[in-house]
Scaffold this active site. Structure first.
Site, PDB file in Angstrom:
ATOM      1  N   GLU A   1      22.130   6.844  18.853  1.00 33.11           N
ATOM      2  CA  GLU A   1      20.974   7.676  19.207  1.00 33.11           C
ATOM      3  C   GLU A   1      21.186   8.418  20.520  1.00 33.11           C
ATOM      4  OE1 GLU A   1      18.333   8.578  17.504  1.00 33.11           O
ATOM      5  OE2 GLU A   1      18.720   7.279  15.783  1.00 33.11           O
TER       6      GLU A   1
ATOM      7  N   GLY B   1      -1.058  -5.660  17.255  1.00 33.40           N
ATOM      8  CA  GLY B   1      -2.302  -5.856  16.521  1.00 33.40           C
ATOM      9  C   GLY B   1      -2.207  -5.455  15.060  1.00 33.40           C
TER      10      GLY B   1
ATOM     11  N   GLU C   1      18.816  16.654  10.702  1.00 34.78           N
ATOM     12  CA  GLU C   1      18.413  18.020  10.345  1.00 34.78           C
ATOM     13  C   GLU C   1      16.916  18.267  10.472  1.00 34.78           C
ATOM     14  OE1 GLU C   1      18.122  18.121   5.515  1.00 34.78           O
ATOM     15  OE2 GLU C   1      20.129  18.285   6.378  1.00 34.78           O
TER      16      GLU C   1
ATOM     17  N   ARG D   1       5.715  15.658  18.635  1.00 30.52           N
ATOM     18  CA  ARG D   1       5.272  14.473  17.908  1.00 30.52           C
ATOM     19  C   ARG D   1       4.022  14.826  17.106  1.00 30.52           C
ATOM     20  NH1 ARG D   1       9.420  11.260  17.236  1.00 30.52           N
ATOM     21  NH2 ARG D   1      10.240  10.332  19.147  1.00 30.52           N
TER      22      ARG D   1
ATOM     23  N   GLU E   1       6.843  -3.580  14.773  1.00 30.44           N
ATOM     24  CA  GLU E   1       7.943  -2.839  15.382  1.00 30.44           C
ATOM     25  C   GLU E   1       8.364  -3.480  16.701  1.00 30.44           C
ATOM     26  OE1 GLU E   1       9.186   1.641  16.850  1.00 30.44           O
ATOM     27  OE2 GLU E   1       7.085   1.059  16.931  1.00 30.44           O
TER      28      GLU E   1
ATOM     29  N   ALA F   1      15.765   7.608  21.875  1.00 35.72           N
ATOM     30  CA  ALA F   1      15.356   6.446  21.080  1.00 35.72           C
ATOM     31  C   ALA F   1      15.543   6.742  19.598  1.00 35.72           C
ATOM     32  CB  ALA F   1      13.890   6.114  21.373  1.00 35.72           C
TER      33      ALA F   1
ATOM     34  N   GLU G   1      -4.358  -5.128   7.778  1.00 34.81           N
ATOM     35  CA  GLU G   1      -3.481  -4.014   7.423  1.00 34.81           C
ATOM     36  C   GLU G   1      -2.268  -4.113   8.326  1.00 34.81           C
ATOM     37  OE1 GLU G   1      -6.094  -0.764   8.196  1.00 34.81           O
ATOM     38  OE2 GLU G   1      -7.251  -1.098   6.367  1.00 34.81           O
TER      39      GLU G   1
ATOM     40  N   GLU H   1      21.137  12.523  20.340  1.00 36.36           N
ATOM     41  CA  GLU H   1      20.039  13.256  20.960  1.00 36.36           C
ATOM     42  C   GLU H   1      20.414  13.956  22.254  1.00 36.36           C
ATOM     43  OE1 GLU H   1      16.620  10.699  21.329  1.00 36.36           O
ATOM     44  OE2 GLU H   1      16.315  10.644  19.154  1.00 36.36           O
TER      45      GLU H   1
ATOM     46  N   ILE I   1       0.832  -1.202   0.000  1.00 37.47           N
ATOM     47  CA  ILE I   1       0.000   0.000   0.000  1.00 37.47           C
ATOM     48  C   ILE I   1       0.867   1.253   0.000  1.00 37.47           C
ATOM     49  CG2 ILE I   1      -1.754   1.289   1.296  1.00 37.47           C
ATOM     50  CD1 ILE I   1      -2.774  -1.352   0.123  1.00 37.47           C
TER      51      ILE I   1
END
Length: 183
Positions: free
Chosen positions: A93, A116, A139, A65, A120, A77, A39, A97, A15
């Site tokens: 990371e 579900g 960046e 976010r 990840e 993270a 999906e 950060e 998709i």
């Protein structure tokens, strides 16, 4: 694998192919013989780092976010690059950060974020032997380092300033470590 808890993939249709995720639609055969659709979000995996300073503060980064339409505080993270080992990604990371390098990283656990619909897998590390490094975010990444006490972290969870599972998990790990050290 038990047949009653298995879904056979009959057909897969791509998709979306992105830089962070890919999405596919799968036709599946259910254990009862019926067909359905799934999906699926494919993600390369991620790392997160629990980092406690000598001053007994947890290192967090505040970041906006877009999906949440707000900034939240999180443990450092990031996404695994193709073929990258989780420990290498965690070291990268953490420094990018926060400007902190770790002499070593201890793998504490891993977990699926949303089984579900997504695959990840996040690896949680604990940073040990902290020293100064060089902060250099991507960046398109804007983060603010915030070091907080356990009490401050608990309050941030109550107010929703910390509002993601990996960071709440990290605060609980930290709290358990403190409890064990008192025994």
């Amino acid at each position: 694998m038990q047949k009653k808890l298995y879904e056979e993939t009959l057909k897969t249709k791509d998709i979306y192919k992105g830089s962070i995720i890919d999405v596919e639609l799968q036709d599946v055969l259910l254990p009862n013989g019926r067909e359905s659709k799934r999906e699926i979000v494919n993600h390369p995996g991620a790392v997160a780092v629990i980092c406690i300073t000598e001053e007994d503060k947890m290192v967090l980064v505040k970041q906006y976010r877009k999906a949440l339409k707000k900034a939240i505080a999180e443990i450092p993270a990031g996404k695994l690059e193709k073929g990258e080992k989780p420990e290498i990604c965690a070291q990268r990371e953490l420094e990018e950060e926060t400007g902190i390098k770790a002499a070593s990283l201890k793998l504490l656990d891993s977990f699926y974020t949303s089984p579900g619909f997504a695959n990840e897998l996040v690896y949680i590390f604990e940073a040990e032997g902290l020293r100064s490094g060089e902060k250099h975010t991507d960046e398109d990444e804007f983060v603010e380092r915030v070091d907080v006490s356990l009490e401050e972290a608990r309050e941030m969870i109550k107010t929703g300033e910390i509002h993601d599972a990996k960071t709440i998990y990290a605060v609980q790990v930290w709290e358990l470590q403190k409890l064990r050290s008192k025994l």
